[in-house]
Design an enzyme around this catalytic site. Structure first.
Site, PDB file in Angstrom:
ATOM      1  N   ASP A 161       0.844  -1.200   0.000  1.00  0.00           N
ATOM      2  CA  ASP A 161       0.000   0.000   0.000  1.00  0.00           C
ATOM      3  C   ASP A 161       0.882   1.255   0.000  1.00  0.00           C
ATOM      4  O   ASP A 161       0.604   2.227  -0.697  1.00  0.00           O
ATOM      5  CB  ASP A 161      -0.927  -0.019   1.212  1.00  0.00           C
ATOM      6  CG  ASP A 161      -1.673  -1.335   1.313  1.00  0.00           C
ATOM      7  OD1 ASP A 161      -2.482  -1.608   0.421  1.00  0.00           O
ATOM      8  OD2 ASP A 161      -1.428  -2.099   2.259  1.00  0.00           O
ATOM      9  N   HIS A 189      -4.595  -3.627   6.560  1.00  0.00           N
ATOM     10  CA  HIS A 189      -4.401  -3.842   5.120  1.00  0.00           C
ATOM     11  C   HIS A 189      -5.756  -4.260   4.541  1.00  0.00           C
ATOM     12  O   HIS A 189      -6.037  -5.425   4.311  1.00  0.00           O
ATOM     13  CB  HIS A 189      -3.350  -4.917   4.848  1.00  0.00           C
ATOM     14  CG  HIS A 189      -3.331  -5.320   3.401  1.00  0.00           C
ATOM     15  ND1 HIS A 189      -2.926  -4.480   2.398  1.00  0.00           N
ATOM     16  CD2 HIS A 189      -3.718  -6.465   2.779  1.00  0.00           C
ATOM     17  CE1 HIS A 189      -3.065  -5.078   1.226  1.00  0.00           C
ATOM     18  NE2 HIS A 189      -3.545  -6.286   1.435  1.00  0.00           N
TER      19      HIS A 189
HETATM   20  P1  NAX Z   1      -2.135 -18.177  -4.129  1.00  0.00           P
HETATM   21  O1  NAX Z   1      -3.498 -18.736  -3.998  1.00  0.00           O
HETATM   22  O2  NAX Z   1      -1.488 -18.099  -5.468  1.00  0.00           O
HETATM   23  O3  NAX Z   1      -1.139 -19.011  -3.184  1.00  0.00           O
HETATM   24  C1  NAX Z   1      -1.438 -19.303  -1.868  1.00  0.00           C
HETATM   25  C2  NAX Z   1      -0.682 -20.558  -1.516  1.00  0.00           C
HETATM   26  O4  NAX Z   1      -0.867 -20.798  -0.122  1.00  0.00           O
HETATM   27  C3  NAX Z   1      -1.177 -21.799  -2.255  1.00  0.00           C
HETATM   28  O5  NAX Z   1      -0.086 -22.505  -2.834  1.00  0.00           O
HETATM   29  C4  NAX Z   1      -1.858 -22.617  -1.138  1.00  0.00           C
HETATM   30  O6  NAX Z   1      -1.776 -24.024  -1.379  1.00  0.00           O
HETATM   31  C5  NAX Z   1      -1.015 -22.188   0.049  1.00  0.00           C
HETATM   32  N1  NAX Z   1      -1.598 -22.482   1.353  1.00  0.00           N
HETATM   33  C6  NAX Z   1      -2.911 -22.488   1.720  1.00  0.00           C
HETATM   34  N2  NAX Z   1      -3.030 -22.875   2.995  1.00  0.00           N
HETATM   35  C7  NAX Z   1      -1.782 -23.096   3.455  1.00  0.00           C
HETATM   36  C8  NAX Z   1      -1.255 -23.530   4.698  1.00  0.00           C
HETATM   37  N3  NAX Z   1      -2.057 -23.833   5.732  1.00  0.00           N
HETATM   38  N4  NAX Z   1       0.076 -23.664   4.819  1.00  0.00           N
HETATM   39  C9  NAX Z   1       0.902 -23.391   3.801  1.00  0.00           C
HETATM   40  N5  NAX Z   1       0.467 -22.994   2.589  1.00  0.00           N
HETATM   41  C10 NAX Z   1      -0.859 -22.848   2.421  1.00  0.00           C
HETATM   42  O7  NAX Z   1      -2.178 -16.755  -3.410  1.00  0.00           O
HETATM   43  P2  NAX Z   1      -1.183 -15.520  -3.551  1.00  0.00           P
HETATM   44  O8  NAX Z   1      -1.604 -14.684  -4.696  1.00  0.00           O
HETATM   45  O9  NAX Z   1       0.210 -16.018  -3.504  1.00  0.00           O
HETATM   46  O10 NAX Z   1      -1.576 -14.694  -2.238  1.00  0.00           O
HETATM   47  C11 NAX Z   1      -1.269 -15.180  -0.960  1.00  0.00           C
HETATM   48  C12 NAX Z   1      -1.914 -14.322   0.113  1.00  0.00           C
HETATM   49  O11 NAX Z   1      -1.427 -12.988   0.052  1.00  0.00           O
HETATM   50  C13 NAX Z   1      -3.435 -14.201  -0.001  1.00  0.00           C
HETATM   51  O12 NAX Z   1      -3.993 -14.337   1.295  1.00  0.00           O
HETATM   52  C14 NAX Z   1      -3.635 -12.772  -0.478  1.00  0.00           C
HETATM   53  O13 NAX Z   1      -4.884 -12.265  -0.115  1.00  0.00           O
HETATM   54  C15 NAX Z   1      -2.505 -12.080   0.226  1.00  0.00           C
HETATM   55  N6  NAX Z   1      -2.098 -10.764  -0.260  1.00  0.00           N
HETATM   56  C16 NAX Z   1      -1.682  -9.857   0.672  1.00  0.00           C
HETATM   57  C17 NAX Z   1      -1.212  -8.621   0.328  1.00  0.00           C
HETATM   58  C18 NAX Z   1      -0.747  -7.644   1.370  1.00  0.00           C
HETATM   59  O14 NAX Z   1      -0.415  -6.511   0.983  1.00  0.00           O
HETATM   60  N7  NAX Z   1      -0.683  -7.966   2.653  1.00  0.00           N
HETATM   61  C19 NAX Z   1      -1.205  -8.178  -1.095  1.00  0.00           C
HETATM   62  C20 NAX Z   1      -1.264  -9.298  -2.048  1.00  0.00           C
HETATM   63  C21 NAX Z   1      -2.138 -10.458  -1.676  1.00  0.00           C
HETATM   64  O15 NAX Z   1      -3.458 -10.136  -1.988  1.00  0.00           O
END
Ligand code: NAX
Length: 334
Positions: A161, A189
């Site tokens: 952000d 966030h």
């Molecule tokens: P993806 O869906 O591409 O990848 C997430 C990964 O996490 C998958 O491989 C899934 O299998 C894995 N996963 C799920 N549960 C798990 C667990 N218990 N232990 C280990 N791995 C697990 O998502 P991606 O685009 O990489 O985003 C990841 C996270 O970042 C999401 O929650 C998203 O909302 C968040 N974000 C946060 C941001 C921030 O500024 N704080 C910005 C970007 C993003 O939106």
């Protein structure tokens, strides 16, 4: 010269899209230094192990000398063993029609297990950055279940952000993004965050000046600008059909880099950290504040001017976080 001892870096959600960019940058030395060897500890869930196998093949193929090895695992205890730093990227995403309390309940489960594993197996000075949403509250939960690790070691990411806001101001003024400093993201966030440029400065025509003086449009700064930053994530999803990944990975790198190496004189960055009551924010909330960092310890910047306009924005985002925290605590104690 003798090589530094390798450090152990955890990335959860390692098969996901943010991790795909993030792992390469960590392996390249962009976070911990070009002279710092690392072991990568990559955690994901069983269904993602095939994809993670491919990611590991690519780590080999990067042929980067800092990578001394990696483990890919579904076991938190293996992932967090002796960890020096952890990027908690994996979480349960919000699905259409999902209530916030269901989302929180799903994430409490994940961050409880990871908090307990950190508590038991990681180094006591481990630095934890939570990226997975709802990031602030996930960081709170993780810390709650890791009582032997100082609360200060758990942070959540609002750097994306901040980067968005900084870039937007630079574009508006036609200046380099590095000539915009001290932009603050306050709060959650989420779309209640308050991107604040009241105390931010820009270097324009070799002159350092306040953003309000440079932009000369208070109405725009206090309406469209704020709204654009608050809803930028949704705009990226609309265009890309997937959420921000490359920019989120870069922001995670920026966050951990500055935590590890410190901020430069006169500059602050935004990090969601445990509140000590500064600026009237309830204690123990994981709230994004402006911080300076030295010797791997952050400190909340004190004494900033909080206008009435800013006050109402701070309270609004704090209220949302109080609600999230209360709901999470109910799930934790159930
Ligand atoms: P993806 O869906 O591409 O990848 C997430 C990964 O996490 C998958 O491989 C899934 O299998 C894995 N996963 C799920 N549960 C798990 C667990 N218990 N232990 C280990 N791995 C697990 O998502 P991606 O685009 O990489 O985003 C990841 C996270 O970042 C999401 O929650 C998203 O909302 C968040 N974000 C946060 C941001 C921030 O500024 N704080 C910005 C970007 C993003 O939106």
């Amino acid at each position: 010269m003798a090589q530094k001892a390798p450090i152990r870096i955890v990335v959860t959600g390692a098969a996901g899209q943010i991790a795909y960019s993030l792992i390469q940058m960590i392996a390249n030395g962009d976070v911990f230094g070009k002279d710092q060897p690392i072991y990568l500890h990559l955690l994901d869930i069983p269904v993602a192990m095939g994809v993670l196998e491919g990611v590991c093949m690519e780590i080999d193929d990067l042929a980067l000398p800092l990578v001394k090895g990696y483990v890919k695992t579904v076991e938190p205890e293996e992932a967090f063993k002796d960890a020096d730093a952890a990027f908690l990227v994996g979480s349960m995403p919000r699905r259409e029609g999902m209530e916030r309390k269901d989302l929180l309940a799903a994430n409490v489960k994940i961050f409880k297990v990871q908090g307990q594993a950190l508590d038991k197996y990681a180094k006591k000075d481990v630095k934890v950055l939570v990226v997975g949403n709802p990031a602030n509250t996930n960081a709170f939960i993780c810390s709650y279940y890791a009582p032997s690790i100082p609360k200060e070691n758990f942070t959540a990411m609002t750097r994306l952000d901040q980067n968005r806001a900084q870039s937007f101001i630079a574009k508006q003024l036609g200046i380099c993004v590095s000539h915009v400093q001290n932009v603050t993201i306050w709060g959650n966030h989420s779309s209640t965050q308050f991107p604040d440029v009241i105390n931010a400065k820009v270097l324009q025509n070799s002159k350092l000046m306040g953003v309000y003086d440079a932009i000369k449009d208070t109405k725009w700064l206090e309406s469209d600008f704020i709204k654009t930053i608050q809803t930028r994530g949704a705009a990226v999803i609309k265009a890309r059909k997937m959420s921000s990944a490359m920019s989120a990975a870069k922001a995670a790198v920026d966050h951990m880099h500055d935590w590890w190496h410190g901020t430069s004189n006169g500059n602050w960055v935004s990090m969601a950290v445990v509140s000590d009551g500064s600026y009237g924010i309830p204690k123990d909330l994981v709230f994004s504040f402006p911080v300076t960092i030295s010797n791997k310890k952050w400190e909340i910047v004190q004494g900033l001017n909080i206008t009435d306009f800013a006050r109402s924005k701070l309270d609004f985002t704090a209220n949302e976080l109080v609600e999230e925290k209360n709901e999470a605590e109910i799930v934790c104690s159930a």
